[in-house]
Design a protein around this motif. Sequence first.
Motif, PDB file in Angstrom:
ATOM      1  N   TYR A 182      -1.746   3.482  -6.018  1.00 57.61           N
ATOM      2  CA  TYR A 182      -1.176   3.201  -5.130  1.00 57.61           C
ATOM      3  C   TYR A 182      -1.928   2.941  -3.461  1.00 57.61           C
ATOM      4  N   ARG A 183      -2.493   2.258  -2.954  1.00 57.14           N
ATOM      5  CA  ARG A 183      -3.119   2.396  -1.617  1.00 57.14           C
ATOM      6  C   ARG A 183      -2.055   1.349  -0.737  1.00 57.14           C
ATOM      7  N   GLY A 184      -1.120   1.865  -0.694  1.00 58.35           N
ATOM      8  CA  GLY A 184      -0.349   1.389   0.465  1.00 58.35           C
ATOM      9  C   GLY A 184       0.339   0.507   0.355  1.00 58.35           C
ATOM     10  N   GLY A 185       1.591  -0.345   0.743  1.00 57.62           N
ATOM     11  CA  GLY A 185       1.635  -1.410   1.188  1.00 57.62           C
ATOM     12  C   GLY A 185       3.043  -1.297   0.469  1.00 57.62           C
ATOM     13  N   ASN A 186       3.700  -2.257  -0.307  1.00 64.40           N
ATOM     14  CA  ASN A 186       4.882  -2.110  -1.301  1.00 64.40           C
ATOM     15  C   ASN A 186       4.495  -2.244  -3.098  1.00 64.40           C
ATOM     16  N   GLU A 187       3.609  -2.200  -3.295  1.00 62.92           N
ATOM     17  CA  GLU A 187       3.370  -1.770  -4.837  1.00 62.92           C
ATOM     18  C   GLU A 187       2.746  -0.850  -5.335  1.00 62.92           C
ATOM     19  N   ALA A 188       2.391  -1.025  -6.434  1.00 64.31           N
ATOM     20  CA  ALA A 188       1.913   0.065  -7.129  1.00 64.31           C
ATOM     21  C   ALA A 188       2.137  -0.072  -8.674  1.00 64.31           C
ATOM     22  N   THR A 189       1.348   0.240  -9.622  1.00 62.20           N
ATOM     23  CA  THR A 189       1.044   0.399 -10.996  1.00 62.20           C
ATOM     24  C   THR A 189       0.195   1.670 -11.549  1.00 62.20           C
ATOM     25  N   VAL A 190       1.422   2.360 -12.823  1.00 64.60           N
ATOM     26  CA  VAL A 190       1.359   3.173 -12.224  1.00 64.60           C
ATOM     27  C   VAL A 190       0.207   3.891 -14.213  1.00 64.60           C
ATOM     28  N   LEU A 214       9.720   3.512  -3.932  1.00 60.63           N
ATOM     29  CA  LEU A 214       8.917   1.936  -3.364  1.00 60.63           C
ATOM     30  C   LEU A 214      10.352   1.654  -4.474  1.00 60.63           C
ATOM     31  N   PRO A 215      10.777  -0.083  -4.650  1.00 62.75           N
ATOM     32  CA  PRO A 215      11.527  -0.842  -5.673  1.00 62.75           C
ATOM     33  C   PRO A 215      11.404  -0.520  -6.545  1.00 62.75           C
ATOM     34  N   SER A 216      11.871  -0.051  -7.122  1.00 64.35           N
ATOM     35  CA  SER A 216      11.276   0.462  -8.371  1.00 64.35           C
ATOM     36  C   SER A 216      10.363  -1.316 -10.291  1.00 64.35           C
ATOM     37  N   GLU A 217      11.286  -2.605  -9.247  1.00 63.26           N
ATOM     38  CA  GLU A 217      10.956  -3.645  -9.735  1.00 63.26           C
ATOM     39  C   GLU A 217       9.423  -3.885  -9.187  1.00 63.26           C
ATOM     40  N   ASN A 218       8.809  -2.884  -7.989  1.00 70.23           N
ATOM     41  CA  ASN A 218       7.159  -3.132  -7.899  1.00 70.23           C
ATOM     42  C   ASN A 218       6.613  -2.145  -7.933  1.00 70.23           C
ATOM     43  N   VAL A 219       7.164  -1.170  -8.855  1.00 65.93           N
ATOM     44  CA  VAL A 219       6.638   0.194  -9.816  1.00 65.93           C
ATOM     45  C   VAL A 219       6.010  -0.397 -11.104  1.00 65.93           C
ATOM     46  N   ARG A 220       4.732  -1.180 -11.653  1.00 69.07           N
ATOM     47  CA  ARG A 220       4.696  -1.416 -12.989  1.00 69.07           C
ATOM     48  C   ARG A 220       3.569  -0.461 -13.626  1.00 69.07           C
ATOM     49  N   VAL A 221       4.790   0.223 -15.096  1.00 65.82           N
ATOM     50  CA  VAL A 221       4.014   1.236 -15.543  1.00 65.82           C
ATOM     51  C   VAL A 221       2.820   0.416 -16.941  1.00 65.82           C
ATOM     52  N   VAL A 222       1.474   0.716 -17.061  1.00 63.31           N
ATOM     53  CA  VAL A 222       0.951   0.239 -18.072  1.00 63.31           C
ATOM     54  C   VAL A 222       0.702   1.462 -19.017  1.00 63.31           C
ATOM     55  N   ALA A 223       0.677   1.247 -20.589  1.00 66.99           N
ATOM     56  CA  ALA A 223       0.399   2.310 -21.874  1.00 66.99           C
ATOM     57  C   ALA A 223      -0.690   1.440 -22.706  1.00 66.99           C
ATOM     58  N   LEU A 263       0.191  12.409  -3.734  1.00 65.93           N
ATOM     59  CA  LEU A 263      -1.067  12.641  -3.414  1.00 65.93           C
ATOM     60  C   LEU A 263      -2.110  11.457  -2.812  1.00 65.93           C
ATOM     61  N   ALA A 264      -1.129  10.548  -3.720  1.00 70.29           N
ATOM     62  CA  ALA A 264      -2.012   8.842  -3.413  1.00 70.29           C
ATOM     63  C   ALA A 264      -1.219   8.846  -2.164  1.00 70.29           C
ATOM     64  N   LEU A 265       0.731   8.756  -2.135  1.00 71.30           N
ATOM     65  CA  LEU A 265       1.280   8.154  -1.035  1.00 71.30           C
ATOM     66  C   LEU A 265       0.083   9.101  -0.030  1.00 71.30           C
ATOM     67  N   GLU A 266      -0.131   9.855  -0.147  1.00 68.35           N
ATOM     68  CA  GLU A 266      -0.909  11.286   0.976  1.00 68.35           C
ATOM     69  C   GLU A 266      -2.269  10.069   1.553  1.00 68.35           C
ATOM     70  N   LEU A 267      -2.885   9.673   0.774  1.00 72.56           N
ATOM     71  CA  LEU A 267      -3.692   9.424   0.698  1.00 72.56           C
ATOM     72  C   LEU A 267      -4.241   8.240   0.491  1.00 72.56           C
ATOM     73  N   ARG A 268      -3.644   6.728   0.340  1.00 73.89           N
ATOM     74  CA  ARG A 268      -3.439   5.709   0.145  1.00 73.89           C
ATOM     75  C   ARG A 268      -4.556   5.601  -1.006  1.00 73.89           C
TER      76      ARG A 268
END
Lengths: 715, 229
Positions: free
Chosen positions: A192-200, A220-229, A252-257
């Motif tokens: 997560y680097r700021g903004g509206n999307e994240a990949t975990v 974040l809206p759940s459709e904006n978060v992608r989880v990968v394994a 931590l990612a939210l805080e540090l971007r």
Amino acid sequence: MTSARNRPEWGSNDTHALLNSDIPRVDGPEKVTGRAIYTHDIRLPQMVYARLVVCPYPRAKIKSQSYRKARKVPGVVHGAPFKEVGDSIAFQGADGVVGAIVAETPEAAAAGLCGVKIDYEVLEPVVTPEDALAPGAPVVGRRGNVTGLSSSGDRAEVEAALSECAAVVRGTFRVPVQHHVSLETHGVVVDYRGGNEATVYFSTQGVTGSNREFASHLDLPSENVRVVAHNVGGGFGAKFGGGIEGRIACELALELRRPVHLMLTREDEFLMAGNRSGSEQRVIAGASRDGVFKALAVEADRHGGVGRGALPTPPYIYSVGNTYSEIRSVHTATDSSRAMRAPGHPQASFAMESVLDELAYGINMDPVEFRKKNLADPVYHRQLDRVAKEIGWLEHPHRTQPGVPENALAVGIGFGVAIWGSRSRDITVVDVRIGPDGSVLAATGVQDIGQGARTLVAAIVAEELGLAAHEVSTDIGDSRLPPSVASGGSVTTGSLGPSVKDGAFNARVELAKRIAPMLDAEPEEIRFADHRVFVEGDSGRSVSWKQACASLGKDPLQVSGRFQPHLRDQGIHGAQAAKVEVDLLTGRVTVLKMVSIQDQGLPLNRMAIRSQMNGGMIQALSFALFEERVLDKKTGLMLSGNLENYKIAGCGEMPELVAIIDDEDTREAVMGMAEASNIPGHSAIGNAIYNACGLRLREMPFTPARVLQAKGGMS
Amino acid sequence: MTPDDRSPSEQDELDELSGLSRRSFLKGAGGGVVAGALAGGLAQPSTSEGVVPQEASAPGASTVSLSGRHQIALQVNGEQVLVDVEPQTTLLGALRHHVSPPMTGTKEVCDRGSCGACTVIVDGRPVYSCMQLADDMPGHAIRTIEGIGTPDDLSPVQEEFCRFDGLMCGFCTPGFIVASTACLEKHGAPDVDTIKRELSGNVCRCGTQTHIIRAVQAAGESGVLKGER
Ligand code: FES
Ligand code: FES
């Protein structure tokens, strides 16, 4: 099967072109060359490494704390406590996570951790059940130190039945807390680097839907978060939700971007990533002279730390005339138990198979015969006979009484059986795409945790289309793909297999429709085999797979598959035998051979199933001889907190392993089998020790010290 | 804050935090020898045979700095690799985190010499890379999993692992492949007891050991020499 019918069928188990054979893993080449990427291996630009500050004491109060020095370590970008001075730590595990350090490199994070100064007031640890039950003990459970008491059966009836038994045995069986020890620890990389999307990137047994959990942490809206394994280094039941480490990484990612890499260290993993609950089972059992299991009384404690623990209600598997049981959870201030490969079953198996054995010897009956007499289901009879034959029971010199060793070495054989529901869920959707270039892609959210899900997907599609498994590409382990199940409780095969088969079937039917005019035939007459598409009964009228696909023009063919309940079944058995050598001078037990037989309907990939059976036997061997969480009673500190003092079985301990697929199970349906193969092995080893030399070990693991102690008690 | 802003005592303390404890521990324990012996499953107490002749003959070893980031040259899979490390950086850490692009095939599981997931070959012998300081590595030939076969061109033992299903989740697999390669290079066609001994420093939780033993045996018997490409 590629016959044309209007719904997918597996067909008879002995008529498969590819399935029900040894299919090498499609991801084998990636894994044997180190190219497979796991969550641990994710490297992103600007990524930082987080380490948790973990209190080693189960119960403590923070007297003072300073992160000042930690923050000054070059490379440390963040260091902060989660608890205030005066706050307490209520139990070992998640509640012991008191802060975090984040740094540019793992070295700096580790150095930062050394700079954290915390002064704890150490409180009475309450890490043993005895301490938890002592009068006036501090309350460590949310609702007291004893919860969840349930009883069943009529005690008076059981006592009356016991009074008429020819053989009565009494014993207290103790099973220690076992750790999962997935080689890849728990953790995430949150991009997560700021903004509206994240990949975990997430080392998990359940990808589909896990984006919701992280989305809520990240707001974040759940459709904006992608989880990968894409690859998961083992789970064994402990890797479902994201846990406290997942939440902290998001914060931590939210805080540090910046992307945050937070994988537990091995020590953290032992302290806070779950375990198989221990148990104490106080048992009285009785049988009649002719070998009927008449009565059973069980009082049992589950030792799941602050968690509930697991133990099935007695009697376990066997039919017993009268059973009374009383089960409760005794809570200690330790990490909560989690699901672990067949939760509760190995614990129940140990007590039940042991008393059963004692009863058999008590009436001079062959323990295999005694088992069969008290098992109604004929599947167990054939399975017990098969493992008995394979282990050499029929030639074994002492079958109704233990051996009387002539020298220090004694050899014995023991048995146990298994049961598992192998249920399935109906949510999996599989997309199948065939390209004009002949490529095939099957996509679904499922994760490969070592069970071979990726290979299973590829192989089912390949067989339907007349291809080889490695010719089907797969896309799995991603929350953006069509949904699939979490892999736990042996549900993957039964939930995934039918949807893949349906998708493959739909792809074949659709392709046949397109090809039929080319071959001047009806779609129902089109067959697929060996990279060819042809008209049934007229192999002259055929095209190659590539030609067939080229006829699609420029658009790929796309279909989906959904769960088809008739393609799966549930309910499996299993039997195991173990042969051991006991050294009566040193107390050392060596497992010489183990045999496992397993039914599971259609065996999709025989090699992967044998691997699962081996895994079950090896984990049981390891559990039987070595594994035990050890906590210091006075301080609560963990003394078994890394692999040098929590030993698991290695190559040196490997016996001869025989994994038999029970082909007499002709169900034309699929179901998982991994849990069952993990249930009876340690019980069989315990029974083999008794058969060898007459020592009944009622506490695991069966260490040299316990063998010698039992021997001392005898002489 | 730059290092100059700090008082000498504070600097000392920070140096201490920067992992000198691991450094002195590894130095004190003769990490190279112990790790090498364990990875090979042999309990050789002799230090004269150390895989990593430390200060003495290793070029670069005599000039290591004791604090701060600095660059060293490692010879990995036949190529010279420049890498920035800190004094406490292990060979495992250097490979996984500091070389560019990172070489993540070598796995970290225990980070203290008891699982074998991090096994690499140093000067022909299997070594736990988590028990080696990167600073001690210049001048030594390091082979990692990345240097043993590729998905399209597997080494004989990698092929046998796939054929006999010597892997499940695959997390222990690179370590086992490297240890097996070293075992085959040393013994040619090892018998089962030799394989068990040589691989006894590697753990697998999924339970692939018996399939691995068979795969290594098959690779030895096939006679295609020793995992060499
Ligand atoms: S990570 Fe090096 S031996 Fe375990
Ligand atoms: S294959 Fe999973 S740990 Fe070995």
